[in-house]
Design an enzyme around this catalytic site. Sequence first.
Site, PDB file in Angstrom:
ATOM      1  N   ARG A   1     -23.990 -40.515   7.137  1.00 48.84           N
ATOM      2  CA  ARG A   1     -24.508 -40.583   8.586  1.00 48.84           C
ATOM      3  C   ARG A   1     -24.183 -41.917   9.368  1.00 48.84           C
ATOM      4  NH1 ARG A   1     -29.444 -41.096   8.272  1.00 48.84           N
ATOM      5  NH2 ARG A   1     -29.839 -40.902   6.187  1.00 48.84           N
TER       6      ARG A   1
ATOM      7  N   TYR B   1     -18.495 -35.090   8.855  1.00 48.15           N
ATOM      8  CA  TYR B   1     -19.397 -35.241   7.729  1.00 48.15           C
ATOM      9  C   TYR B   1     -20.929 -34.948   7.634  1.00 48.15           C
ATOM     10  CZ  TYR B   1     -20.136 -36.888   2.886  1.00 48.15           C
ATOM     11  OH  TYR B   1     -20.187 -37.120   1.514  1.00 48.15           O
TER      12      TYR B   1
ATOM     13  N   LYS C   1     -30.522 -32.895   9.943  1.00 43.47           N
ATOM     14  CA  LYS C   1     -31.296 -34.094  10.511  1.00 43.47           C
ATOM     15  C   LYS C   1     -31.136 -33.967  11.698  1.00 43.47           C
ATOM     16  CE  LYS C   1     -31.214 -35.969   6.408  1.00 43.47           C
ATOM     17  NZ  LYS C   1     -32.539 -35.726   5.494  1.00 43.47           N
TER      18      LYS C   1
ATOM     19  N   HIS D   1     -39.615 -35.204   7.143  1.00 45.04           N
ATOM     20  CA  HIS D   1     -38.654 -35.294   5.939  1.00 45.04           C
ATOM     21  C   HIS D   1     -39.435 -35.122   4.808  1.00 45.04           C
ATOM     22  CE1 HIS D   1     -35.419 -38.279   4.449  1.00 45.04           C
ATOM     23  NE2 HIS D   1     -34.890 -37.067   4.244  1.00 45.04           N
TER      24      HIS D   1
ATOM     25  N   SER E   1     -34.746 -42.002   1.638  1.00 41.43           N
ATOM     26  CA  SER E   1     -33.291 -41.584   0.891  1.00 41.43           C
ATOM     27  C   SER E   1     -33.316 -42.489  -0.330  1.00 41.43           C
ATOM     28  CB  SER E   1     -32.148 -41.780   1.901  1.00 41.43           C
ATOM     29  OG  SER E   1     -32.469 -41.203   2.801  1.00 41.43           O
TER      30      SER E   1
ATOM     31  N   CYS F   1     -35.055 -42.199  -3.399  1.00 37.92           N
ATOM     32  CA  CYS F   1     -36.175 -42.396  -3.814  1.00 37.92           C
ATOM     33  C   CYS F   1     -36.481 -41.064  -5.091  1.00 37.92           C
ATOM     34  CB  CYS F   1     -37.278 -42.506  -3.300  1.00 37.92           C
ATOM     35  SG  CYS F   1     -37.180 -44.251  -2.260  1.00 37.92           S
TER      36      CYS F   1
ATOM     37  N   ASP G   1     -36.037 -31.352   1.263  1.00 35.43           N
ATOM     38  CA  ASP G   1     -35.489 -32.426   2.238  1.00 35.43           C
ATOM     39  C   ASP G   1     -36.372 -32.263   3.307  1.00 35.43           C
ATOM     40  OD1 ASP G   1     -33.793 -34.797   2.678  1.00 35.43           O
ATOM     41  OD2 ASP G   1     -32.812 -33.500   4.383  1.00 35.43           O
TER      42      ASP G   1
ATOM     43  N   ARG H   1     -21.310 -35.723  -2.041  1.00 33.74           N
ATOM     44  CA  ARG H   1     -22.313 -34.637  -1.759  1.00 33.74           C
ATOM     45  C   ARG H   1     -21.898 -33.252  -2.542  1.00 33.74           C
ATOM     46  NH1 ARG H   1     -27.338 -35.854   0.943  1.00 33.74           N
ATOM     47  NH2 ARG H   1     -26.771 -38.021   1.775  1.00 33.74           N
TER      48      ARG H   1
HETATM   49  C1  OXD Z   1     -30.906 -38.474   3.704  1.00 32.24           C
HETATM   50  C2  OXD Z   1     -30.290 -37.152   3.316  1.00 32.24           C
HETATM   51  O1  OXD Z   1     -30.217 -39.189   4.007  1.00 32.24           O
HETATM   52  O2  OXD Z   1     -30.995 -35.997   3.164  1.00 32.24           O
HETATM   53  O3  OXD Z   1     -32.013 -38.322   3.614  1.00 32.24           O
HETATM   54  O4  OXD Z   1     -29.199 -37.009   3.597  1.00 32.24           O
HETATM   55 MN    MN Z   2     -32.944 -36.535   3.560  1.00 28.51          MN
END
Ligand code: OXD
Ligand code: MN
Length: 614
Positions: free
Chosen positions: A73, A216, A225, A245, A267, A269, A292, A391
């Site tokens: 991102r 991407y 997101k 989230h 992210s 964790c 997510d 990913r």
């Molecule tokens: C993030 C994802 O970065 O879920 O939180 O990709």
């Molecule tokens: Mn996420």
Amino acid sequence: MNINELKHAGLKKWTEEWAALMQPDSVEICDGTREEYDRMIKILVDGGLGTPLNPEKKPGCYLFRSDPSDVARAESRTFIASKEKIEAGPNNNWTDPVELKKTMTELYRGCMKGRTMYVIPFSMGPVGSDIAKIGMEITDSPYVVVNMHIMTRVGKEVLKVLGADGFFVPCIHSIAKPLAKGESDNGKWPCEPDVQKKYISHFPDTYEIWSYGSGYGGNALLGKKCLALRIASVLARDEGWLAEHMLILKITNPEGKVKYITGALPSACGKTNLAMLVPTLPGWKVETIGDDIAWMKFGKDGRLYAINPEAGFFGVAPGTSTQSNFNAMESIKKNTIFTNCGLTEDNDIWWEEIGYGAPGETIIDWKGNKRPAPKTDKKPADEPIAHANARFTAPARQCPVIAPEWEDPKGVPISAFLFGGRRAATIPLVNQSKSWVHGVFMGSITGSEITAAALDLAAGTVRRDPFAMLPFCGYNMGDYFNHWIKLGQKSEAEGRGGELPKIFFINWFRKNKDGKFMWPGYSENSRVLAWIFDRCDGKDNCVQTAIGNLPKPGAIEPPQGVSAETMNELCSVDIDGWKKEIADVRKDYYPQYGDRLPKVLYDELDAIEKRLNG
Ligand code: OXD
Ligand code: MN
């Protein structure tokens, strides 16, 4: 499908206008069928972008390698273009919406020459659910189409629910790589390689998304997101619900009693791991609803009901193994798209900490270079084989512990919210808030420690990531805290306060003086979930402290290797540490929100400080 088959006049006009600007060779309305998916995959494989994996080991799976400029991102190029800057808040990059649209319109002019424009009708959430929303993504990337097929519900059913005049969130996307006559991608991931020319733009006043230059993940799969968090958070504020989230899990105790819990963790964790946890506690069961994002609305009974707006997992590959997440490994055995992973000699994927070395003599890394095959699963001394943000995109239905009700359009009633981060000191293993507002306070100060190596910050620096929403809240974070507070107050004013989820703060990452983790984490986290489950039933298993309700000594049986003394330390109040925490929040964190920070949060801060001094 073609444009003339569209029944929604607004959608038809919108599609025609964008096609006129972007000038694709052809326009196709996606129908979400298997035939369409296979056709897109064939285009990608023929163009040298996708590699079919070994059908004996990974049937229906493909590997893609992106451009090195296009691997994650692009937060610095993500904009919240509200009319007023203050509405975007200190948590967002703001830019003037009129100027931005002018700039991007020129970029979009002719950007799809030589390509097909795909229009993807998609539903975030089970099609037709009262909590779901419809989005429409225009894209010139067949890679985006196949990923959207997995991550959302695409096709004619969505158009049926949309009807002749239904609301949709317009999402515009282009990879910014028109093709000249006779030109093809020829194995090169198409995108705008100059990061400064990529745009991931959100217009919260009109609920629109415009993305340009990246192919991407979260930059390009606009349902995730961009829609399900940034724009949905604005819709949720305006309509009185929550877009978060958060993972959603179902937990069943040995007596067969069920509860649903959501959890917001920044992210890296372990949100996906927690959502698919295999409990070590005998008789307990965890099943997955989502890993997510959670969308939640109040039901008539005053409870909050959550749906997972997504239909797939877009998970980080490195670090995923049968040890860290058995159920994720099972979920990605077939029909999965891998991006930026290593490719083994036997045409299978590989990444760092996958649990085994790579077979054979050589491996192809994420940049396409042939390298010696690592004999263990550790990162080679030079460069990693898989990109750190490699990913997998896998259908959620393939998860062996997906809960049967994961697509229930009503959603599932939530009993508890978890907030947490990666904190080496101070923050206890688990801590229940004293009240709703105290819980919002906890969510607002959530943070994760980062190492100097990772982010060029002093080791131990806490980066505050309130509600794990820092990169994902589509408006001023101070107003977002206020939205949470108001929802709780409304529920309490209606006499429904008892139905609100209980709020807990968790921390799996405490370290001792030697820098070793004090808590084993992973499956052993089931012990903490069991304590939370019992707290929700009002079990007398806690002690009230200055910072919240902590487990009574003995209430959580320590796992093997954790002494009673360590357990005690994990579940007690570090008075000095907390005084520092409070001082940091007061001096270096809360002031950025100015007068948008709800006053009751300062009251909470004062109250905790008083209790710590008392
Ligand atoms: C993030 C994802 O970065 O879920 O939180 O990709
Ligand atoms: Mn996420």
